[in-house]
Design a protein around this motif. Structure first.
Motif, PDB file in Angstrom:
ATOM      1  N   THR A 122       6.707   3.805  -0.477  1.00  0.00           N
ATOM      2  CA  THR A 122       5.298   3.429  -0.522  1.00  0.00           C
ATOM      3  C   THR A 122       4.711   3.761  -1.891  1.00  0.00           C
ATOM      4  OG1 THR A 122       5.084   3.927   1.828  1.00  0.00           O
ATOM      5  CG2 THR A 122       3.044   3.725   0.582  1.00  0.00           C
ATOM      6  N   ARG A 169       6.722   0.002   2.943  1.00  0.00           N
ATOM      7  CA  ARG A 169       6.130  -1.063   2.127  1.00  0.00           C
ATOM      8  C   ARG A 169       5.102  -1.898   2.886  1.00  0.00           C
ATOM      9  NH1 ARG A 169      11.534  -0.803   0.907  1.00  0.00           N
ATOM     10  NH2 ARG A 169      11.990  -0.212  -1.240  1.00  0.00           N
ATOM     11  N   ASN A 170       5.014  -1.730   4.191  1.00  0.00           N
ATOM     12  CA  ASN A 170       4.075  -2.526   4.989  1.00  0.00           C
ATOM     13  C   ASN A 170       2.662  -1.958   5.005  1.00  0.00           C
ATOM     14  OD1 ASN A 170       6.159  -4.260   5.640  1.00  0.00           O
ATOM     15  ND2 ASN A 170       6.669  -3.151   7.512  1.00  0.00           N
ATOM     16  N   SER A 199      -1.040  -1.199   4.036  1.00  0.00           N
ATOM     17  CA  SER A 199      -2.051  -1.916   3.268  1.00  0.00           C
ATOM     18  C   SER A 199      -3.333  -1.081   3.194  1.00  0.00           C
ATOM     19  CB  SER A 199      -2.365  -3.265   3.908  1.00  0.00           C
ATOM     20  OG  SER A 199      -3.031  -3.063   5.151  1.00  0.00           O
ATOM     21  N   GLN A 200      -4.165  -1.428   2.239  1.00  0.00           N
ATOM     22  CA  GLN A 200      -5.450  -0.762   2.068  1.00  0.00           C
ATOM     23  C   GLN A 200      -6.290  -0.872   3.346  1.00  0.00           C
ATOM     24  OE1 GLN A 200      -8.408  -2.654  -0.501  1.00  0.00           O
ATOM     25  NE2 GLN A 200      -8.442  -0.744  -1.685  1.00  0.00           N
ATOM     26  N   GLN A 201      -6.248  -2.031   3.991  1.00  0.00           N
ATOM     27  CA  GLN A 201      -7.042  -2.243   5.202  1.00  0.00           C
ATOM     28  C   GLN A 201      -6.634  -1.286   6.323  1.00  0.00           C
ATOM     29  OE1 GLN A 201      -5.389  -4.737   3.527  1.00  0.00           O
ATOM     30  NE2 GLN A 201      -7.200  -5.447   2.440  1.00  0.00           N
ATOM     31  N   SER A 203      -4.748   0.464  -6.242  1.00  0.00           N
ATOM     32  CA  SER A 203      -4.872  -0.739  -5.409  1.00  0.00           C
ATOM     33  C   SER A 203      -4.709  -0.426  -3.921  1.00  0.00           C
ATOM     34  CB  SER A 203      -3.880  -1.815  -5.853  1.00  0.00           C
ATOM     35  OG  SER A 203      -2.561  -1.389  -5.656  1.00  0.00           O
ATOM     36  N   LEU A 204      -3.998   0.638  -3.594  1.00  0.00           N
ATOM     37  CA  LEU A 204      -3.848   1.028  -2.186  1.00  0.00           C
ATOM     38  C   LEU A 204      -5.034   1.877  -1.713  1.00  0.00           C
ATOM     39  CD1 LEU A 204      -2.092   1.122   0.411  1.00  0.00           C
ATOM     40  CD2 LEU A 204      -1.096   3.230  -0.497  1.00  0.00           C
TER      41      LEU A 204
END
Length: 119
Positions: free
Chosen positions: A49, A30-31, A33-35, A54-55
C-alpha cells in the motif's frame, strides 16, 4: 472510531475487534482508496500500500503504522507535515536475518570441508 487494517496482517484485526469502541475496516493492499478512509482515524498497512498525499488528503487519519521494516512505500515527510503519527516495524526481522546468515556461513564452511556433514 474506525481503524483500517490490511487483511494480510495476521491477527491484528482480531486482537483489536475485542475493543467494542472500535470498528475495523479490512482491505487488501493495493485496493485501498481514499474514499474507504472517510471515517478512519488509523491505518495499518504492509508494503503493498502506497501511503501518500493522494491517499490521505481529506481523510481524518491521525496514525499510520506499517508491519514492515522498510518505509519506501510511506511518504514520511507528508505524514510529519500533517501531524500524522507514524510507526514502523524496524528490526522485526532481525532474528530471521541473523539465523539466515549463520546458516549460510555453516553451509559455506561445510562446502569448504571445515565442517563434517550430519546429513
Amino acid at each position: 472510531m474506525t481503524i483500517a487494517i490490511d487483511a494480510q496482517i495476521p491477527l491484528l484485526a482480531e486482537a483489536l475487534e475485542s475493543n467494542h469502541h472500535m470498528k475495523i475496516l479490512r482491505f487488501y493492499g493495493r485496493n485501498l482508496s481514499q474514499q474507504m478512509l472517510h471515517d478512519c482515524i488509523a491505518l495499518c498497512v504492509r508494503s503493498t500500500t502506497r501511503v501518500n498525499a493522494s491517499l490521505l488528503t481529506g481523510t481524518p487519519i491521525r496514525f499510520v503504522g506499517t508491519a514492515t521494516s522498510g518505509t519506501e512505500h510511506i511518504d514520511i515527510d507528508f505524514l510529519h507535515s500533517h501531524g500524522i503519527t507514524f510507526a514502523d516495524a524496524k528490526g522485526c526481522n532481525a532474528n530471521s536475518v541473523a539465523e539466515y546468515v549463520i546458516f549460510a556461513m555453516l553451509l559455506w564452511a561445510e562446502s569448504l570441508g571445515l565442517l563434517s556433514s550430519t546429513r
